[in-house]
Design a protein around this motif. Structure first.
Motif, PDB file in Angstrom:
ATOM      1  N   TYR A 186       0.844  -1.201   0.000  1.00 37.41           N
ATOM      2  CA  TYR A 186       0.000   0.000   0.000  1.00 37.41           C
ATOM      3  C   TYR A 186       0.877   1.248   0.000  1.00 37.41           C
ATOM      4  N   HIS A 187       0.296   2.323  -0.504  1.00 31.46           N
ATOM      5  CA  HIS A 187       0.933   3.631  -0.384  1.00 31.46           C
ATOM      6  C   HIS A 187       0.413   4.382   0.847  1.00 31.46           C
ATOM      7  N   LEU A 188      -0.860   4.157   1.175  1.00 30.35           N
ATOM      8  CA  LEU A 188      -1.491   4.869   2.287  1.00 30.35           C
ATOM      9  C   LEU A 188      -2.390   3.902   3.053  1.00 30.35           C
ATOM     10  N   ILE A 189      -2.279   3.913   4.375  1.00 34.77           N
ATOM     11  CA  ILE A 189      -3.175   3.142   5.228  1.00 34.77           C
ATOM     12  C   ILE A 189      -3.784   4.089   6.248  1.00 34.77           C
ATOM     13  N   GLU A 190      -5.112   4.231   6.185  1.00 30.75           N
ATOM     14  CA  GLU A 190      -5.831   5.009   7.204  1.00 30.75           C
ATOM     15  C   GLU A 190      -6.393   4.044   8.236  1.00 30.75           C
ATOM     16  N   VAL A 191      -6.164   4.324   9.495  1.00 29.18           N
ATOM     17  CA  VAL A 191      -6.695   3.469  10.558  1.00 29.18           C
ATOM     18  C   VAL A 191      -7.402   4.324  11.601  1.00 29.18           C
ATOM     19  N   MET A 192      -8.613   3.916  11.951  1.00 29.75           N
ATOM     20  CA  MET A 192      -9.311   4.434  13.120  1.00 29.75           C
ATOM     21  C   MET A 192      -9.558   3.254  14.049  1.00 29.75           C
ATOM     22  N   ALA A 193      -9.233   3.432  15.313  1.00 34.95           N
ATOM     23  CA  ALA A 193      -9.274   2.312  16.260  1.00 34.95           C
ATOM     24  C   ALA A 193     -10.678   1.774  16.466  1.00 34.95           C
ATOM     25  N   CYS A 194     -11.677   2.625  16.367  1.00 31.90           N
ATOM     26  CA  CYS A 194     -13.048   2.222  16.674  1.00 31.90           C
ATOM     27  C   CYS A 194     -13.804   1.879  15.389  1.00 31.90           C
ATOM     28  N   ARG A 195     -14.594   0.811  15.444  1.00 31.53           N
ATOM     29  CA  ARG A 195     -15.376   0.402  14.295  1.00 31.53           C
ATOM     30  C   ARG A 195     -16.273   1.544  13.842  1.00 31.53           C
ATOM     31  N   ARG A 196     -16.263   1.795  12.534  1.00 33.35           N
ATOM     32  CA  ARG A 196     -17.033   2.858  11.868  1.00 33.35           C
ATOM     33  C   ARG A 196     -16.439   4.254  12.093  1.00 33.35           C
ATOM     34  N   GLY A 197     -15.334   4.336  12.837  1.00 27.74           N
ATOM     35  CA  GLY A 197     -14.672   5.615  13.020  1.00 27.74           C
ATOM     36  C   GLY A 197     -15.081   6.338  14.284  1.00 27.74           C
ATOM     37  N   CYS A 198     -14.796   7.627  14.334  1.00 27.19           N
ATOM     38  CA  CYS A 198     -14.985   8.421  15.544  1.00 27.19           C
ATOM     39  C   CYS A 198     -16.448   8.549  15.957  1.00 27.19           C
ATOM     40  N   ILE A 199     -17.378   8.366  15.028  1.00 23.00           N
ATOM     41  CA  ILE A 199     -18.788   8.448  15.410  1.00 23.00           C
ATOM     42  C   ILE A 199     -19.134   7.402  16.465  1.00 23.00           C
ATOM     43  N   MET A 200     -18.332   6.329  16.546  1.00 24.12           N
ATOM     44  CA  MET A 200     -18.543   5.284  17.543  1.00 24.12           C
ATOM     45  C   MET A 200     -17.367   5.212  18.505  1.00 24.12           C
ATOM     46  N   GLY A 201     -16.757   6.367  18.771  1.00 28.05           N
ATOM     47  CA  GLY A 201     -15.623   6.431  19.688  1.00 28.05           C
ATOM     48  C   GLY A 201     -16.011   6.075  21.116  1.00 28.05           C
ATOM     49  N   GLY A 202     -14.998   5.800  21.922  1.00 21.84           N
ATOM     50  CA  GLY A 202     -15.213   5.371  23.302  1.00 21.84           C
ATOM     51  C   GLY A 202     -15.807   6.420  24.210  1.00 21.84           C
ATOM     52  N   GLY A 203     -15.857   7.673  23.758  1.00 19.62           N
ATOM     53  CA  GLY A 203     -16.436   8.742  24.569  1.00 19.62           C
ATOM     54  C   GLY A 203     -17.826   9.151  24.132  1.00 19.62           C
ATOM     55  N   GLN A 204     -18.360   8.480  23.120  1.00 26.52           N
ATOM     56  CA  GLN A 204     -19.707   8.789  22.643  1.00 26.52           C
ATOM     57  C   GLN A 204     -20.767   8.170  23.555  1.00 26.52           C
ATOM     58  N   PRO A 205     -22.002   8.697  23.532  1.00 25.05           N
ATOM     59  CA  PRO A 205     -23.078   8.053  24.296  1.00 25.05           C
ATOM     60  C   PRO A 205     -23.180   6.590  23.897  1.00 25.05           C
ATOM     61  N   PRO A 206     -23.203   5.663  24.868  1.00 24.51           N
ATOM     62  CA  PRO A 206     -23.001   4.243  24.557  1.00 24.51           C
ATOM     63  C   PRO A 206     -24.193   3.504  23.992  1.00 24.51           C
ATOM     64  N   ARG A 207     -25.409   3.922  24.263  1.00 26.36           N
ATOM     65  CA  ARG A 207     -26.564   3.165  23.789  1.00 26.36           C
ATOM     66  C   ARG A 207     -26.834   3.486  22.331  1.00 26.36           C
ATOM     67  N   ALA A 208     -26.114   2.800  21.453  1.00 21.60           N
ATOM     68  CA  ALA A 208     -26.210   3.085  20.027  1.00 21.60           C
ATOM     69  C   ALA A 208     -26.376   1.788  19.264  1.00 21.60           C
ATOM     70  N   GLY A 209     -27.597   1.537  18.791  1.00 17.57           N
ATOM     71  CA  GLY A 209     -27.851   0.370  17.968  1.00 17.57           C
ATOM     72  C   GLY A 209     -27.513   0.637  16.519  1.00 17.57           C
ATOM     73  N   MET A 210     -27.855  -0.295  15.657  1.00 16.94           N
ATOM     74  CA  MET A 210     -27.500  -0.186  14.250  1.00 16.94           C
ATOM     75  C   MET A 210     -28.115   1.050  13.604  1.00 16.94           C
ATOM     76  N   ARG A 211     -29.352   1.388  13.970  1.00 16.29           N
ATOM     77  CA  ARG A 211     -29.989   2.563  13.375  1.00 16.29           C
ATOM     78  C   ARG A 211     -29.264   3.843  13.779  1.00 16.29           C
ATOM     79  N   THR A 212     -28.837   3.916  15.041  1.00 17.74           N
ATOM     80  CA  THR A 212     -28.112   5.100  15.506  1.00 17.74           C
ATOM     81  C   THR A 212     -26.768   5.221  14.811  1.00 17.74           C
ATOM     82  N   LYS A 213     -26.067   4.095  14.673  1.00 17.77           N
ATOM     83  CA  LYS A 213     -24.772   4.110  13.992  1.00 17.77           C
ATOM     84  C   LYS A 213     -24.922   4.599  12.551  1.00 17.77           C
ATOM     85  N   ALA A 214     -25.929   4.065  11.872  1.00 17.08           N
ATOM     86  CA  ALA A 214     -26.171   4.483  10.487  1.00 17.08           C
ATOM     87  C   ALA A 214     -26.564   5.953  10.413  1.00 17.08           C
ATOM     88  N   ALA A 215     -27.355   6.413  11.385  1.00 17.89           N
ATOM     89  CA  ALA A 215     -27.797   7.811  11.395  1.00 17.89           C
ATOM     90  C   ALA A 215     -26.629   8.756  11.616  1.00 17.89           C
TER      91      ALA A 215
END
Length: 562
Positions: free
Chosen positions: A489-518
């Motif tokens: 590869y020339h470039l590798i982007e990595v975010m530790a949390c699945r789906r990126g920062c929208i699902m970071g460890g400091g976000q409100p935790p009760r997030a189902g699939m609809r919330t993640k998609a939203a």
């Protein structure tokens, strides 16, 4: 397709992996504590137990659906069973609920109320264990652990770290790091996913709200806030607003009302990150050195590289994260006595990420011997501060962020989702700025929830191989392939949390699939509505390079070392 009878009603099912999924699809909210669709089935809490027509009881999370099954989800026997389970869990649990950081959001507390547990007949005989506050990001309170194993599976199966595990057996069983080490002594990357999955207050965010209130109360301190892109799509639904809707304008208003002197948008410094990182990327590609370029925006990923792949440290981009760049800019701006006005400046960063608390204390996050980001609070802490202030968030009129660091492009906002950094960099690399060109980038393979995305794009006579990864266990897979010479590869982007920062460890935790998609849609919608799409077309960024940053860009925008 098969059918089963659930509480006397015929229900069809197709490829559901367990009876629990069929029951929930039928509109029955069966209780669970240890079940999460993104990790393996553990079957520890037994709250999802149901009864069949033969009187047999079983955990529905670990039972495959079969045609012709007859299920009772709420029989008299099951009601008593579930109530007893919760009572037994509470018997071995610290019950200082009124002062617990999880109070009002605790799944165990909610289930006790739902199932009618108003007293506990059994004495808590478990030994009181010390609280582990060694981490800059999370607090571990083993006295509130219910042994559901959610944190263990999240750390191992989603992140591939394995910082937590089970020790001992039977009534002596505990969740802890190996050899009962402090969490800071392990390979923990401070991503906070263990906290997201923990149903009680056993793992919580290390909060810094009191420090912010103290700074706001001091008339000799100028308190400046920066707000990350992912925060704006995770606050509104807490106040009854549409899930995933960007409420950045309301956040600016409420922060001003709370006493913040300036409120800046981290999308602005994300634009700076794109400018610096794209230039660094092209230099490396042309020179053929230190490839693949590894993105450096995510501090949990950076620590992962340091701990697990130190031979690739030189491949990490030298660019500071958007948080680091913004804080360095603000502190430098107010070093000028004319701008400072005799006040001390305190920089408060509002992030979706617990690992940003760690990043703020890294030596390379200091400029001229001064810590650039003084305080980091998460989205969850921001919500608590808003609640504490008593301000009616939903009714607030939106305000614009302050200048000179408050105007970011759509590309900067994209940093909130996986692939967003890469998409913004690709926008910077192309000379065109029309809709067709931008749509082509969006459709090249950079978007989507797939944990590993690989694609190739032509640029300057070269085919650029790019990989976008979310979730550290997936990053390990990619790095092992790179290490073995199986991937180039020339470039590798990595975010530790699945789906990126929208699902970071400091976000409100009760997030189902609809919330993640939203939340994902909310980020893309904010980009869609942005007048400026490309960081290199942001007039505030161009003005900064022409003036304030002259002779200072490398010192303020790049890390000296990792």
């Amino acid at each position: 397709m098969g059918t089963m009878i659930i509480d006397g009603r015929k229900v069809e099912f197709t490829d559901e992996k367990n009876v629990l999924s069929v029951i929930r699809n039928a509109g029955i909210n069966i209780p669970t504590l240890c079940y999460h669709s993104e990790v393996s089935t553990f079957g520890a809490c037994r709250l999802c137990t149901v009864e069949d027509d033969k009187g047999r009881t079983f955990a529905s999370c670990s039972e495959e659906p079969r045609d012709g099954m007859v299920i009772y989800t709420n029989s008299g026997k099951i009601k008593k069973y579930r109530k007893l389970i919760v009572e037994l869990l509470l018997a071995a649990h610290c019950r200082d609920c009124t002062t617990c950081v999880k109070s009002g959001e605790c799944n165990l507390q909610a289930l006790a109320h739902r199932l009618g547990v108003t007293s506990v007949r059994f004495e808590n005989t478990r030994e009181i264990r010390p609280i582990d506050d060694s981490s800059p990001a999370i607090i571990r309170d083993p006295n509130k652990c219910i042994l559901c194993g959610d944190c263990v599976r999240a750390c191992e199966e989603l992140q591939g770290i394995g910082a937590l595990g089970f020790a001992f057996r039977g009534t002596d069983a505990m969740v802890m790091p190996a050899f009962d080490k402090k969490i800071a002594e392990t390979d923990c990357v401070n991503c906070g996913q263990c906290r997201v999955f923990c149903p009680t207050g056993a793992i919580s965010i290390r909060t810094h709200m009191d420090e912010v209130w103290e700074a706001l109360a001091d008339p000799n301190i100028r308190v400046v806030a920066q707000v990350a892109p992912a925060v704006r799509v995770a606050v509104g639904d807490n106040y009854g607003l549409t899930k995933g809707r960007s409420v950045m304008g309301k956040i600016v208003t409420v922060l001003h009302r709370m006493g913040f002197d300036e409120v800046f948008d981290t999308a602005f410094s994300a634009d700076l990150t794109v400018m610096e990182e794209s230039a660094e990327f092209l230099n490396r590609v042309q020179a053929g050195i230190k490839l693949p370029l590894l993105t450096s925006c995510c501090p949990a990923w950076v620590k992962f590289v340091k701990d697990q792949y130190p031979e690739y440290l030189d491949n990490l981009s030298t660019c500071r994260s958007p948080q680091g760049m913004m804080s360095a800019l603000v502190k430098e701006y107010y070093r000028d006595p004319k701008n400072a006005g005799g006040k001390k400046t305190v920089m408060v960063s509002i992030m979706p990420c617990t690992a940003k608390k760690m990043e703020a204390k890294r030596p390379n996050s200091f400029t001229k011997g001064e810590q650039d980001t003084d305080i980091v609070i998460t989205t969850t802490e921001l919500i608590r501060m808003i609640d504490n202030s008593g301000i009616d968030f939903a009714s607030l009129e939106p305000e614009a962020s302050d200048i000179p660091f408050g105007f970011g492009s759509g590309g900067g906002v994209l940093f909130g989702v996986t692939g967003g950094v890469t998409e913004a960099v690709l926008r910077r690399l192309i000379p065109e700025h029309n809709k067709v060109a931008l749509d082509a980038i969006a459709e090249c393979g950079v978007r989507g929830d797939d944990p590993i995305k690989e694609f190739t794009i032509p640029y300057g006579g070269t085919q650029l191989n790019i990989c976008v990864v979310s979730g550290l266990i997936n990053a390990r897979k990619v790095m092992e392939r790179v290490k073995a010479g199986e991937a180039n590869y020339h470039l590798i982007e990595v975010m530790a949390c699945r789906r990126g920062c929208i699902m970071g460890g400091g976000q409100p935790p009760r997030a189902g699939m609809r919330t993640k998609a939203a939340r994902t849609r909310g980020i893309y919608s904010a980009d869609h509505m942005a007048i400026i799409k490309k960081p290199d077309e942001n007039p505030m960024i161009l003005s900064l390079y022409d003036g304030f940053l002259k002779g200072k860009a490398h010192e303020l925008l790049h890390n000296k070392s990792y």
